[in-house]
Scaffold this active site. Structure first.
Site, PDB file in Angstrom:
ATOM      1  N   GLU A  59      43.688  50.731  29.089  1.00  0.00           N
ATOM      2  CA  GLU A  59      42.822  52.006  29.086  1.00  0.00           C
ATOM      3  C   GLU A  59      42.895  53.311  29.548  1.00  0.00           C
ATOM      4  O   GLU A  59      42.455  54.456  29.322  1.00  0.00           O
ATOM      5  CB  GLU A  59      41.233  51.345  29.162  1.00  0.00           C
ATOM      6  CG  GLU A  59      40.298  52.285  28.672  1.00  0.00           C
ATOM      7  CD  GLU A  59      38.804  51.725  29.184  1.00  0.00           C
ATOM      8  OE1 GLU A  59      38.750  50.503  29.096  1.00  0.00           O
ATOM      9  OE2 GLU A  59      38.015  52.371  29.495  1.00  0.00           O
TER      10      GLU A  59
HETATM   11  C1  LIG Z   1      39.102  47.486  28.713  1.00  0.00           C
HETATM   12  C2  LIG Z   1      38.371  46.526  29.299  1.00  0.00           C
HETATM   13  O1  LIG Z   1      38.632  45.679  30.119  1.00  0.00           O
HETATM   14  S1  LIG Z   1      36.601  46.850  29.003  1.00  0.00           S
HETATM   15  C3  LIG Z   1      35.908  46.280  30.353  1.00  0.00           C
HETATM   16  C4  LIG Z   1      34.469  45.644  30.159  1.00  0.00           C
HETATM   17  N1  LIG Z   1      34.281  44.360  30.756  1.00  0.00           N
HETATM   18  C5  LIG Z   1      34.599  43.419  30.213  1.00  0.00           C
HETATM   19  O2  LIG Z   1      34.805  43.333  29.156  1.00  0.00           O
HETATM   20  C6  LIG Z   1      34.521  42.278  31.085  1.00  0.00           C
HETATM   21  C7  LIG Z   1      34.523  41.013  30.218  1.00  0.00           C
HETATM   22  N2  LIG Z   1      34.568  39.769  31.042  1.00  0.00           N
HETATM   23  C8  LIG Z   1      33.377  39.256  31.473  1.00  0.00           C
HETATM   24  O3  LIG Z   1      32.375  39.586  30.927  1.00  0.00           O
HETATM   25  C9  LIG Z   1      33.326  38.143  32.370  1.00  0.00           C
HETATM   26  O4  LIG Z   1      32.608  37.086  31.846  1.00  0.00           O
HETATM   27  C10 LIG Z   1      33.073  38.207  33.725  1.00  0.00           C
HETATM   28  C11 LIG Z   1      33.922  39.432  34.268  1.00  0.00           C
HETATM   29  C12 LIG Z   1      31.350  38.791  34.028  1.00  0.00           C
HETATM   30  C13 LIG Z   1      33.111  36.908  34.558  1.00  0.00           C
HETATM   31  O5  LIG Z   1      34.514  36.477  34.178  1.00  0.00           O
HETATM   32  P1  LIG Z   1      35.175  35.517  35.400  1.00  0.00           P
HETATM   33  O6  LIG Z   1      35.608  36.391  36.425  1.00  0.00           O
HETATM   34  O7  LIG Z   1      36.224  34.853  34.630  1.00  0.00           O
HETATM   35  O8  LIG Z   1      34.112  34.603  36.073  1.00  0.00           O
HETATM   36  P2  LIG Z   1      33.163  33.596  35.420  1.00  0.00           P
HETATM   37  O9  LIG Z   1      33.300  33.283  34.101  1.00  0.00           O
HETATM   38  O10 LIG Z   1      33.595  32.356  36.359  1.00  0.00           O
HETATM   39  O11 LIG Z   1      31.714  34.416  36.180  1.00  0.00           O
HETATM   40  C14 LIG Z   1      31.647  34.583  37.247  1.00  0.00           C
HETATM   41  C15 LIG Z   1      30.083  34.941  37.409  1.00  0.00           C
HETATM   42  O12 LIG Z   1      29.392  35.970  36.737  1.00  0.00           O
HETATM   43  C16 LIG Z   1      28.263  35.435  36.046  1.00  0.00           C
HETATM   44  N3  LIG Z   1      28.215  35.006  34.868  1.00  0.00           N
HETATM   45  C17 LIG Z   1      29.289  35.051  34.032  1.00  0.00           C
HETATM   46  N4  LIG Z   1      28.788  34.793  32.712  1.00  0.00           N
HETATM   47  C18 LIG Z   1      27.506  34.363  32.787  1.00  0.00           C
HETATM   48  C19 LIG Z   1      26.671  34.135  31.711  1.00  0.00           C
HETATM   49  N5  LIG Z   1      26.816  33.941  30.467  1.00  0.00           N
HETATM   50  N6  LIG Z   1      25.291  34.149  32.128  1.00  0.00           N
HETATM   51  C20 LIG Z   1      24.830  34.205  33.533  1.00  0.00           C
HETATM   52  N7  LIG Z   1      25.943  34.476  34.376  1.00  0.00           N
HETATM   53  C21 LIG Z   1      27.283  34.779  33.983  1.00  0.00           C
HETATM   54  C22 LIG Z   1      27.958  34.175  37.021  1.00  0.00           C
HETATM   55  O13 LIG Z   1      27.271  34.805  38.209  1.00  0.00           O
HETATM   56  C23 LIG Z   1      29.306  33.508  37.228  1.00  0.00           C
HETATM   57  O14 LIG Z   1      29.200  32.826  38.692  1.00  0.00           O
HETATM   58  P3  LIG Z   1      28.770  31.304  38.477  1.00  0.00           P
HETATM   59  O15 LIG Z   1      29.751  30.650  37.324  1.00  0.00           O
HETATM   60  O16 LIG Z   1      29.124  30.919  39.778  1.00  0.00           O
HETATM   61  O17 LIG Z   1      27.300  31.324  38.053  1.00  0.00           O
HETATM   62  O1  LIG Z   2      36.387  50.949  32.282  1.00  0.00           O
HETATM   63  C1  LIG Z   2      36.904  50.123  31.526  1.00  0.00           C
HETATM   64  O2  LIG Z   2      36.843  49.983  30.378  1.00  0.00           O
HETATM   65  C2  LIG Z   2      37.574  48.930  32.385  1.00  0.00           C
HETATM   66  C3  LIG Z   2      37.491  48.747  33.649  1.00  0.00           C
HETATM   67  C4  LIG Z   2      38.472  47.541  33.824  1.00  0.00           C
HETATM   68  C5  LIG Z   2      39.040  48.023  35.122  1.00  0.00           C
HETATM   69  O3  LIG Z   2      38.622  49.006  35.953  1.00  0.00           O
HETATM   70  O4  LIG Z   2      40.130  47.364  35.418  1.00  0.00           O
END
Ligand SMILES: CC(=O)SCCNC(=O)CCNC(=O)[C@H](O)C(C)(C)COP(=O)(O)OP(=O)(O)OC[C@H]1O[C@@H](n2cnc3c(N)ncnc32)[C@H](O)[C@@H]1OP(=O)(O)O
Ligand SMILES: O=C(O)/C=C/CC(=O)O
Length: 259
Positions: A59
């Protein structure tokens, strides 16, 4: 008597199986918009193994990045240093993404529902006072809207696979077949969801995600127990090939280089 020596079956974790299955889904010279986290691991593994021509787009405006380790974020300098071109963020969105020039959007999720809608915003029903505040949307809603298709990689559990997401950050198939068209979303939406247990695909009639592939050693019942809705199973359910030694070595080397 002759004895045959079979090659040892490599041992691997369910997370490794998930990353390898996700990498295998990326082929040839496709243009892939890569989300940070699990999708970035899979996309870089694919480029490093069977898909050297895969075009990784991040991105921050890097086209054709070839990092030899996982980028820490979309702002990691290795993405620009190894890219074919670096363009502005508006150009990524307005020229490449929105007119449909990107084949695959590869996203992660904290929650995913049976129609492939993604929540990465909040857990709980009070936005101002959530149980968990997640990283947020970033570019994911636009990626989900406009890439020709979307792949999602996410660990499968009752916590993450819910009947209805608490917040729709990125629209998948909305409330079912036809919703994307009604909402004016260009791309086909989620066509593949890869988890640590198997692979789900949308039913062509309803757009509901159904189990279509099982990873080695996983039973259908186990996947049902890790799903927050009445999971349907495809009549053509198939089995994922176990990781090869080469895939595992490359995945581990990529992770090691990223420490
Ligand atoms: C181009 C782009 O990148 S756009 C960017 C936009 N951002 C994204 O797309 C992020 C997508 N990823 C996510 O949403 C992931 O689930 C994340 C980043 C929240 C966490 O992923 P990971 O780092 O792999 O960690 P993990 O799945 O172990 O979760 C870490 C913590 O997040 C929280 N969490 C994650 N999923 C959940 C859920 N479904 N419900 C409640 N808490 C959650 C918890 O606190 C968890 O810790 P715990 O397992 O000890 O309770
Ligand atoms: O802002 C976004 O879409 C993605 C963020 C992920 C990152 O900061 O690496």
């Amino acid at each position: 008597m002759t004895t045959t020596t079979r090659p040892a079956v490599p041992t691997y974790t369910s997370d490794e199986m998930m990353s390898i299955a996700a990498a295998r889904a990326l082929t040839g010279g496709k243009r892939c918009f890569v989300g940070i986290g699990l999708p970035s691991t899979a996309a870089n593994l694919a480029r490093r193994t069977h898909a050297p021509d895969l075009v990784l787009i991040y991105e921050s405006g890097t086209l054709g990045s070839k990092p030899d380790r996982l980028p820490a974020s979309i702002g990691d300098g290795i993405l620009a240093e190894t890219a074919d071109a670096v363009i502005s963020v508006p150009e990524v969105f307005n020229y490449w993404l929105q007119p449909g020039r990107i084949d695959i959007g590869f996203l992660g999720a904290a929650q995913l529902d049976k129609f492939g809608n993604i929540n990465t915003t909040v857990i709980g029903d009070d936005y101002a006072n959530p149980k968990v505040r997640l990283p947020g949307a970033g570019g994911a809603p636009e990626i989900a809207a406009s890439c020709r298709e979307v792949f999602v990689v996410v660990r499968q559990s009752k916590r993450s696979f819910v009947e209805q997401v608490d917040f729709v950050t990125s629209v998948g198939h909305g409330r079912g077949k036809g919703d994307r068209e009604r909402l004016g979303l260009r791309g086909a939406g989620p066509t593949l969801v890869i988890t640590d247990l198997g692979v789900l695909r949308p039913d062509p009639e309803t757009s509901e995600l159904v189990l279509s592939q099982l990873h080695p050693g996983v039973e259908v019942e186990q996947v049902r127990e890790a799903t927050g809705w009445e999971l349907k199973v495809s009549p053509e359910l198939s089995n994922t090939e176990a990781p090869t030694a080469e895939e595992l070595a490359n995945l581990r080397a990529l992770k090691e280089a990223s420490k």
